[in-house]
Design a protein around this motif. Structure first.
Motif, mmCIF file in Angstrom:
data_model
loop_
_atom_site.group_PDB
_atom_site.id
_atom_site.type_symbol
_atom_site.label_atom_id
_atom_site.label_comp_id
_atom_site.label_asym_id
_atom_site.label_seq_id
_atom_site.Cartn_x
_atom_site.Cartn_y
_atom_site.Cartn_z
ATOM 1 N N ALA A 28 0.925 -1.304 0.124
ATOM 2 C CA ALA A 28 -0.050 -0.037 -0.044
ATOM 3 C C ALA A 28 0.833 1.262 -0.029
ATOM 4 N N ASN A 31 2.620 1.593 -3.516
ATOM 5 C CA ASN A 31 1.597 2.013 -4.435
ATOM 6 C C ASN A 31 1.168 3.619 -4.258
ATOM 7 N N ASP A 32 1.128 4.044 -3.109
ATOM 8 C CA ASP A 32 0.853 5.506 -2.975
ATOM 9 C C ASP A 32 2.102 6.630 -3.622
ATOM 10 N N ALA A 35 2.012 6.357 -7.002
ATOM 11 C CA ALA A 35 1.268 7.291 -7.567
ATOM 12 C C ALA A 35 1.855 8.806 -7.667
ATOM 13 N N SER A 46 5.733 15.792 -0.177
ATOM 14 C CA SER A 46 4.713 14.714 -0.370
ATOM 15 C C SER A 46 5.158 13.486 0.000
ATOM 16 N N VAL A 50 3.063 11.059 2.686
ATOM 17 C CA VAL A 50 2.449 9.566 2.411
ATOM 18 C C VAL A 50 3.174 8.765 3.626
ATOM 19 N N GLU A 53 1.365 9.173 6.624
ATOM 20 C CA GLU A 53 0.019 8.503 6.495
ATOM 21 C C GLU A 53 -0.037 7.091 6.523
ATOM 22 N N HIS A 54 1.126 6.352 6.330
ATOM 23 C CA HIS A 54 1.119 5.104 6.242
ATOM 24 C C HIS A 54 1.736 4.471 7.584
#
Length: 69
Positions: A28, A31-32, A35, A46, A50, A53-54
């Protein structure tokens, strides 16, 4: 020793018990990051956003993994 099991079922469960969770969490996160890369947005802010967030999921999965070892 050929044909003999080197690890018991309990040992295998202890070593590899949450590898699917670790793989899912890592996937996951990747993947981010992918992206961001596709969007041309690999600036440090950025990437850090991310990661943060993870972070709770990463900490939980890897903590369980490390405790088992």
């Amino acid at each position: 020793m050929r044909g003999e099991e080197k690890l018991s079922d309990a040992e295998r469960a202890r070593l590899f018990g949450n590898l699917e969770e670790v793989l899912a969490v890592s996937g996951a996160f990747l993947n981010d990051l992918d992206a961001l890369s596709r969007d041309g947005n690999l600036e440090i802010d950025s990437v850090c956003r991310v990661f943060l967030e993870h972070l709770p999921a990463i900490q939980a999965a890897y903590s369980r993994y490390c405790v088992q070892h």
